[in-house]
Write an enzyme that holds these catalytic residues in place. Structure first.
Site, PDB file in Angstrom:
ATOM      1  N   GLU A  30       0.803  -1.222   0.000  1.00 38.60           N
ATOM      2  CA  GLU A  30       0.000   0.000   0.000  1.00 38.60           C
ATOM      3  C   GLU A  30       0.840   1.278   0.000  1.00 38.60           C
ATOM      4  O   GLU A  30       0.909   2.000   1.007  1.00 38.60           O
ATOM      5  CB  GLU A  30      -0.964   0.006   1.184  1.00 38.60           C
ATOM      6  CG  GLU A  30      -1.879  -1.202   1.186  1.00 38.60           C
ATOM      7  CD  GLU A  30      -3.017  -1.101   2.186  1.00 38.60           C
ATOM      8  OE1 GLU A  30      -2.942  -0.241   3.078  1.00 38.60           O
ATOM      9  OE2 GLU A  30      -3.973  -1.869   2.065  1.00 38.60           O
TER      10      GLU A  30
ATOM     11  N   GLU B 138      -6.041  -8.046  -0.304  1.00 37.83           N
ATOM     12  CA  GLU B 138      -6.676  -7.801   0.998  1.00 37.83           C
ATOM     13  C   GLU B 138      -8.119  -7.421   0.782  1.00 37.83           C
ATOM     14  O   GLU B 138      -8.424  -6.617  -0.094  1.00 37.83           O
ATOM     15  CB  GLU B 138      -6.025  -6.644   1.768  1.00 37.83           C
ATOM     16  CG  GLU B 138      -4.771  -6.995   2.480  1.00 37.83           C
ATOM     17  CD  GLU B 138      -4.176  -5.819   3.248  1.00 37.83           C
ATOM     18  OE1 GLU B 138      -4.924  -4.946   3.734  1.00 37.83           O
ATOM     19  OE2 GLU B 138      -2.942  -5.774   3.342  1.00 37.83           O
TER      20      GLU B 138
HETATM   21  C1  GCO Z   1      -3.447  -2.904   4.801  1.00 37.58           C
HETATM   22  C2  GCO Z   1      -3.548  -3.197   5.827  1.00 37.58           C
HETATM   23  C3  GCO Z   1      -3.672  -3.578   7.161  1.00 37.58           C
HETATM   24  C4  GCO Z   1      -4.821  -2.928   7.809  1.00 37.58           C
HETATM   25  C5  GCO Z   1      -6.094  -3.184   7.083  1.00 37.58           C
HETATM   26  C6  GCO Z   1      -7.308  -2.649   7.762  1.00 37.58           C
HETATM   27  O1  GCO Z   1      -4.340  -2.094   4.479  1.00 37.58           O
HETATM   28  O2  GCO Z   1      -2.500  -3.426   4.200  1.00 37.58           O
HETATM   29  O3  GCO Z   1      -2.649  -2.279   5.844  1.00 37.58           O
HETATM   30  O4  GCO Z   1      -2.474  -3.286   7.758  1.00 37.58           O
HETATM   31  O5  GCO Z   1      -4.876  -3.469   9.064  1.00 37.58           O
HETATM   32  O6  GCO Z   1      -6.074  -2.585   5.840  1.00 37.58           O
HETATM   33  O7  GCO Z   1      -7.233  -1.273   7.890  1.00 37.58           O
END
Ligand code: GCO
Length: 440
Positions: free
Chosen positions: A167, A351
């Site tokens: 990200e 994710e």
């Molecule tokens: C990500 C995540 C996680 C977060 C999740 C919820 O976005 O890669 O970074 O680290 O916990 O997105 O916010």
């Protein structure tokens, strides 16, 4: 759960994802200080000033945790490596204990038939590198390349896939413009530099791993579907600008060798010298692209300096994060990413998941909302596939309830409940539903 494995093409992969600082317990095993330790130690940054010092104690409990991943029938496990655990000062001396840990973790995945899907950086920059400017400093690309070399010389032969950076928007914008994540900077010039250096570092790490002979290398970006809050031209413009900064910047850099004009309109004066010459490195060829998707945003014009964008609360049902549930956005992103950026390259949903107010009652956690959330997003994947988008896998965020960054331990995202006093793990209804779906 309506969906089951057999609804997806042969070879479609299911996984679950975690990250090092959120689960391992950073205080153990000789890891160096990271910017998240510093951010959490500064009053007002994190709910109850919680940190990842102990987290889920995955560092000592990783075998039982991987048993849970395997028992659910997942094919892959997406995890991340902590830079400060490998190199406590970010450069120079190696923490052998840290290297050994990731070596054991890798073998533990393979022993259970799980494909290791690694991320090199999920946000815990060694504090010593922050002292030298962190993501503002162009040298970070070389520091990151060296770290990639050290860790992948040890475990690279056994990785199923690797993405350098999780990200980039969060690394750059959330952390250097909005100041909501470590290092908590609110400065447009720092943000512009981080927006560029994060991609340069990505490219350098890809080069290092190619030279080691590694395959199946990708990038993981997060996306929020941006929509105008009303039908004025100003709101349309605000949404387009948000989309350019959040969603298009990184994909454009990686796959087109350019940044979107709507983002450069504010960032160009702050960009590091010679940024236009870095695209050959940034565009190092990739084998896949991962999208992290949770929600959409409604945007309106705001007074004040560029980007002059304001988020407006939307009407849809929300998760505990106050994020609207909008599976349509995932479908749209899969289609748009393939048609405008990645073409035939395999896409993964790296994710997707939700936080809910999960409570343990008589040994059970009934999280039916999460089951529906996952099910509805799987439907979005199927729609995109039916229209020819090459989506090859789906990863649930997250295996365990964990450290949700500035929001501490209260936002539970896990398929498995964690009692943060006893550290006892209890699989939730969603874990059982997925297990049934994956084995069906
Ligand atoms: C990500 C995540 C996680 C977060 C999740 C919820 O976005 O890669 O970074 O680290 O916990 O997105 O916010």
């Amino acid at each position: 759960m309506r969906h089951k494995r057999s609804d997806f093409p042969e070879g479609f992969l299911f996984g679950t994802a975690t990250s090092s600082y959120q689960i391992e317990g950073h205080a153990q095993g000789g890891a160096g200080r990271s910017i998240w330790d510093d951010f959490a130690a500064t009053p007002g940054n994190v709910v109850r000033a919680e940190s990842g010092a102990r987290a889920c104690d995955h560092y000592t409990r990783y075998e039982a945790d991987l048993d849970l991943v395997a028992a659910a029938g997942f094919d892959c496990y997406r995890f991340s490596l902590s830079w400060a655990r490998v190199l406590p000062e970010g450069r120079g001396a190696v923490n052998t204990e840290g290297l050994d840990f990731y070596d054991r973790l890798t073998d533990a995945m393979l022993e259970r038939g799980l494909k290791p899907a690694a991320t090199l950086y999920h946000w815990e920059l060694p504090s010593a590198l922050q002292d030298m400017g962190g993501w503002r400093n162009r040298d970070i690309a070389s520091w990151f390349a060296d770290y990639s070399q050290v860790i992948m010389e040890r475990i690279g032969d056994r990785m199923w896939s690797v993405a350098p950076i999780n990200e980039p928007w969060c690394v750059a914008w959330l952390s250097h413009f909005m100041g909501l994540h470590a290092p908590g900077v609110r400065d447009i010039r720092a943000a512009a530099r981080a927006m560029h250096h994060v991609l340069l570092a990505h490219g350098r790490a890809i080069e290092v791993m190619r030279a080691l002979g590694m395959a199946n290398l990708g990038a993981v970006v997060n996306m929020e579907w941006a929509m105008p809050a009303d039908d004025t031209p100003e709101a349309a413009q605000a949404a387009a600008r948000y989309d350019a900064i959040y969603n298009r910047w990184f994909l454009s850099g990686l796959f087109k060798g350019a940044y979107p004009a709507l983002a450069l309109e504010g960032l160009e004066p702050h960009m590091p010298k010679g940024w236009q010459n870095d695209f050959p490195t940034i565009q190092a060829p990739l084998d896949w692209c991962g999208l992290n998707y949770y929600t959409r945003k409604l945007l309106a014009a705001d007074a004040g300096p560029w980007p002059a964008v304001r988020e407006v609360e939307g009407p849809l049902p929300k998760t505990l994060m106050d994020w609207e549930i909008f599976p349509e956005g995932l479908y749209q992103f899969l289609k748009r990413t393939a048609s405008e950026y990645t073409g035939d390259l395999p896409l993964y949903v790296t994710e997707n998941g939700m936080a809910s107010r999960d409570v343990l009652q008589d040994g059970h956690v009934y999280d039916e909302g999460r089951v529906a959330y996952i099910d509805n997003h799987l439907e979005a994947v199927r729609r995109a596939q039916a229209e020819g988008v090459p989506v090859d896998g789906y990863f649930v965020w997250s295996l365990l309830d964990n450290y949700e960054w500035a929001l501490g331990y209260e936002k539970r995202f896990g398929l498995v409940h964690v009692d943060f006093d006893t550290l006892v793990r209890t699989p939730k209804s969603s874990y059982h539903a997925l297990t049934a779906a994956l084995k069906a």
